[in-house]
Write a protein that holds these residues in place. Structure first.
Motif, mmCIF file in Angstrom:
data_model
loop_
_atom_site.group_PDB
_atom_site.id
_atom_site.type_symbol
_atom_site.label_atom_id
_atom_site.label_comp_id
_atom_site.label_asym_id
_atom_site.label_seq_id
_atom_site.Cartn_x
_atom_site.Cartn_y
_atom_site.Cartn_z
ATOM 1 N N THR A 99 0.837 -1.198 0.000
ATOM 2 C CA THR A 99 0.000 0.000 0.000
ATOM 3 C C THR A 99 0.876 1.255 0.000
ATOM 4 O O THR A 99 2.095 1.166 0.042
ATOM 5 C CB THR A 99 -0.928 0.016 1.235
ATOM 6 N N ILE A 100 0.242 2.394 -0.023
ATOM 7 C CA ILE A 100 0.947 3.678 -0.081
ATOM 8 C C ILE A 100 2.019 3.802 1.009
ATOM 9 O O ILE A 100 3.065 4.384 0.787
ATOM 10 C CB ILE A 100 -0.059 4.862 -0.019
ATOM 11 N N GLU A 101 1.766 3.181 2.157
ATOM 12 C CA GLU A 101 2.707 3.285 3.272
ATOM 13 C C GLU A 101 4.044 2.616 2.970
ATOM 14 O O GLU A 101 5.069 3.032 3.508
ATOM 15 C CB GLU A 101 2.122 2.674 4.561
ATOM 16 N N ASN A 102 4.062 1.585 2.138
ATOM 17 C CA ASN A 102 5.330 0.923 1.855
ATOM 18 C C ASN A 102 5.617 0.816 0.350
ATOM 19 O O ASN A 102 6.475 0.048 -0.057
ATOM 20 C CB ASN A 102 5.399 -0.452 2.525
ATOM 21 N N ALA A 103 4.939 1.597 -0.461
ATOM 22 C CA ALA A 103 5.164 1.568 -1.913
ATOM 23 C C ALA A 103 6.598 1.938 -2.264
ATOM 24 O O ALA A 103 7.194 1.323 -3.155
ATOM 25 C CB ALA A 103 4.191 2.503 -2.626
ATOM 26 N N ALA A 104 7.173 2.892 -1.573
ATOM 27 C CA ALA A 104 8.560 3.288 -1.848
ATOM 28 C C ALA A 104 9.513 2.141 -1.541
ATOM 29 O O ALA A 104 10.450 1.891 -2.311
ATOM 30 C CB ALA A 104 8.932 4.527 -1.041
ATOM 31 N N ASP A 105 9.283 1.426 -0.441
ATOM 32 C CA ASP A 105 10.128 0.277 -0.106
ATOM 33 C C ASP A 105 9.993 -0.822 -1.157
ATOM 34 O O ASP A 105 10.977 -1.458 -1.540
ATOM 35 C CB ASP A 105 9.770 -0.291 1.273
ATOM 36 N N PHE A 106 8.763 -1.066 -1.601
ATOM 37 C CA PHE A 106 8.502 -2.074 -2.622
ATOM 38 C C PHE A 106 9.220 -1.702 -3.920
ATOM 39 O O PHE A 106 9.909 -2.531 -4.528
ATOM 40 C CB PHE A 106 6.994 -2.188 -2.833
ATOM 41 N N ALA A 107 9.093 -0.447 -4.337
ATOM 42 C CA ALA A 107 9.746 0.023 -5.562
ATOM 43 C C ALA A 107 11.266 -0.074 -5.436
ATOM 44 O O ALA A 107 11.947 -0.503 -6.377
ATOM 45 C CB ALA A 107 9.323 1.457 -5.871
ATOM 46 N N THR A 108 11.806 0.294 -4.294
ATOM 47 C CA THR A 108 13.250 0.213 -4.070
ATOM 48 C C THR A 108 13.726 -1.232 -4.128
ATOM 49 O O THR A 108 14.757 -1.533 -4.724
ATOM 50 C CB THR A 108 13.635 0.858 -2.723
ATOM 51 N N SER A 109 12.980 -2.135 -3.516
ATOM 52 C CA SER A 109 13.341 -3.555 -3.545
ATOM 53 C C SER A 109 13.409 -4.070 -4.980
ATOM 54 O O SER A 109 14.341 -4.789 -5.357
ATOM 55 C CB SER A 109 12.328 -4.395 -2.758
#
Length: 119
Positions: free
Chosen positions: A25-35
């Motif tokens: 979700t929006i809360e961890n989208a940046a982490d997902f994209a970085t991974s």
């Protein structure tokens, strides 16, 4: 208890598997994209594995689509493993993202995220 986000695991064959965790979700989208970005840079094949009960929002779909375009441009396979959760299937339908035809951004291949077949 905080729901788990994405995690990644390198395989001996050089591929990287990214597990969705319980929330994309929006809360961890940046982490997902970085991974995904780091995995594409470090390996020749990236696999996304969805948790059976993953809770996802539109940002997860945006990250997946962007990652697919990047992988195709770099000539690297980005695939998925396992079945989509019911919530992910419903999100794809409600967002109007379901597609069965070829994707011009994925070298003309059928979209594996929004209605195509798994690799």
């Amino acid at each position: 208890m905080k729901k788990q986000g994405p995690s990644k695991k390198c395989r001996k064959n050089g591929s990287v598997t990214i597990k969705s965790g319980e929330r994309l979700t929006i809360e961890n989208a940046a982490d997902f994209a970085t991974s995904i970005r780091e995995a594409l840079a470090a390996s020749q094949k990236v696999i996304i594995e969805f948790d059976v009960n993953v809770e996802a929002d539109i940002t997860a779909l945006q990250v997946l689509c962007s990652a697919c375009k990047t992988a195709a441009a770099e000539g690297k396979p980005l695939t998925r493993q396992g079945d989509d959760s019911e919530s992910l299937r419903q999100l794809i339908i409600s967002a109007g993202a379901k597609r069965l035809g070829p994707c011009s951004h994925n070298n003309g291949n059928t979209c594996i995220w929004f209605g195509g077949t798994q690799s």
